[in-house]
Design an enzyme around this catalytic site. Structure first.
Site, PDB file in Angstrom:
ATOM      1  N   SER A 125       0.846  -1.195   0.000  1.00  0.00           N
ATOM      2  CA  SER A 125       0.000   0.000   0.000  1.00  0.00           C
ATOM      3  C   SER A 125       0.880   1.244   0.000  1.00  0.00           C
ATOM      4  O   SER A 125       2.055   1.200   0.397  1.00  0.00           O
ATOM      5  CB  SER A 125      -0.884  -0.002   1.257  1.00  0.00           C
ATOM      6  OG  SER A 125      -1.479   1.253   1.482  1.00  0.00           O
ATOM      7  N   TYR A 130      -3.385  -0.286   9.948  1.00  0.00           N
ATOM      8  CA  TYR A 130      -3.254  -0.681   8.543  1.00  0.00           C
ATOM      9  C   TYR A 130      -1.913  -0.234   7.984  1.00  0.00           C
ATOM     10  O   TYR A 130      -1.215  -0.995   7.302  1.00  0.00           O
ATOM     11  CB  TYR A 130      -4.402  -0.068   7.744  1.00  0.00           C
ATOM     12  CG  TYR A 130      -4.435  -0.462   6.287  1.00  0.00           C
ATOM     13  CD1 TYR A 130      -4.988  -1.684   5.893  1.00  0.00           C
ATOM     14  CD2 TYR A 130      -3.918   0.374   5.298  1.00  0.00           C
ATOM     15  CE1 TYR A 130      -5.023  -2.051   4.556  1.00  0.00           C
ATOM     16  CE2 TYR A 130      -3.949   0.017   3.967  1.00  0.00           C
ATOM     17  CZ  TYR A 130      -4.501  -1.198   3.603  1.00  0.00           C
ATOM     18  OH  TYR A 130      -4.530  -1.556   2.276  1.00  0.00           O
TER      19      TYR A 130
END
Length: 278
Positions: free
Chosen positions: A161, A174
């Site tokens: 990510s 996250y």
């Protein structure tokens, strides 16, 4: 249309989180390339829908209800895949996600700002998000790894990510988990380098998906303030489309293109990481 990679025909790919917006498109494309695809996700009906679409398009796919945090569930999936297809060549660790229990309301700490503060984040929620993204990559790599080592040109592709490089506000669990994915990708690449197993990662830029929709689009379908900040920081001035990831995926899994590429995290981000803001 992406050219056909004849080299991939009849290989077998396992895709965790295979019914998600991004990974389901990867599954469809691999099947179009002649790869036999096993779609693993927690909800059987979602995986079966993608597998059915692949079959209708002339491809080969199966869907298996699997919990990537449960070794027994993964072992069962492995045995089913081997019974159906006899081998495993490619693993895409796409399972992951976020949860409201691990997201702050404000971007920066302020006693007067509405929404959950850092001090109100739920410990279990934080741990669950980290586990889903990191342990949910570690366990499938371990369970399917021994079969991958039997293949002629095995490959693992992890899904990272933008938040793995510089953490995004609001999503500490996250971001931390995805940073660990980059590190783990490099660790595995070194560990397995002499076996022929290549391990790489793709870091998507900003794509509208089910898991981030509430952060990026309001109830009326308009971009939120956060979305506008993202677009402003993306030189191409748009969100990515799932198809934008497919070339990177095929490059990484086809050793005729990337035989000397391992331990790399490939950003597909419209220039987001290259832009300093000035």
């Amino acid at each position: 249309m992406i050219p056909i990679h004849e080299n991939l025909k009849d290989r077998v790919a396992v895709i965790t989180g295979g019914s998600g917006v991004l990974c389901s498109q990867m599954a469809r494309e691999l099947a179009r390339q002649g790869v036999k695809v096993a779609i693993l996700n927690r909800t059987a009906v979602k995986g079966e829908k993608v597998a059915s679409e692949i079959a209708m398009a002339g491809g080969t796919a199966i869907a298996i209800e699997t919990d990537v945090l449960n070794r027994e569930s993964l072992e069962h999936a492995k045995e089913t895949i081997l019974q159906q297809f006899g081998r495993i060549d490619i693993l895409i660790n796409g399972a992951g996600g976020n949860h409201s229990d691990a997201i702050t309301g404000p971007e920066k700490y302020d006693d007067n700002t509405e929404g959950k503060s850092f001090f109100e984040l739920d410990e279990n929620g934080f741990s669950n998000v980290f586990s889903l993204n990191f342990t949910g990559t570690f366990l499938p790599s371990q369970v399917f790894g021994k079969e991958l080592l039997k293949a002629d040109a095995p490959a693992i592709v992890n899904i990272s990510s933008m938040s793995s490089y510089a953490p995004l506000t609001k999503i500490p669990a996250y971001s931390a988990a995805k940073a660990s994915i980059n590190n783990f990708t490099m660790w595995m690449a070194v560990h397995f380098a002499e076996t022929g197993l290549r391990v790489n990662s793709i870091a998507p830029g900003f794509f509208l998906t089910t898991q981030n929709k509430d952060l990026l689009v309001d109830g009326e379908g308009n971009y939120t303030a956060r979305s506008k900040k993202i677009i402003e920081a993306t030189p191409m001035k748009k969100f990515g489309e799932p198809n934008d990831l497919l070339g990177a995926l095929l490059f990484l899994v086809d050793e005729s293109y990337s035989s000397f590429v391992t331990g790399t995290t490939l950003a597909v981000d419209g220039g987001f990481m290259a832009y300093s803001g000035v």
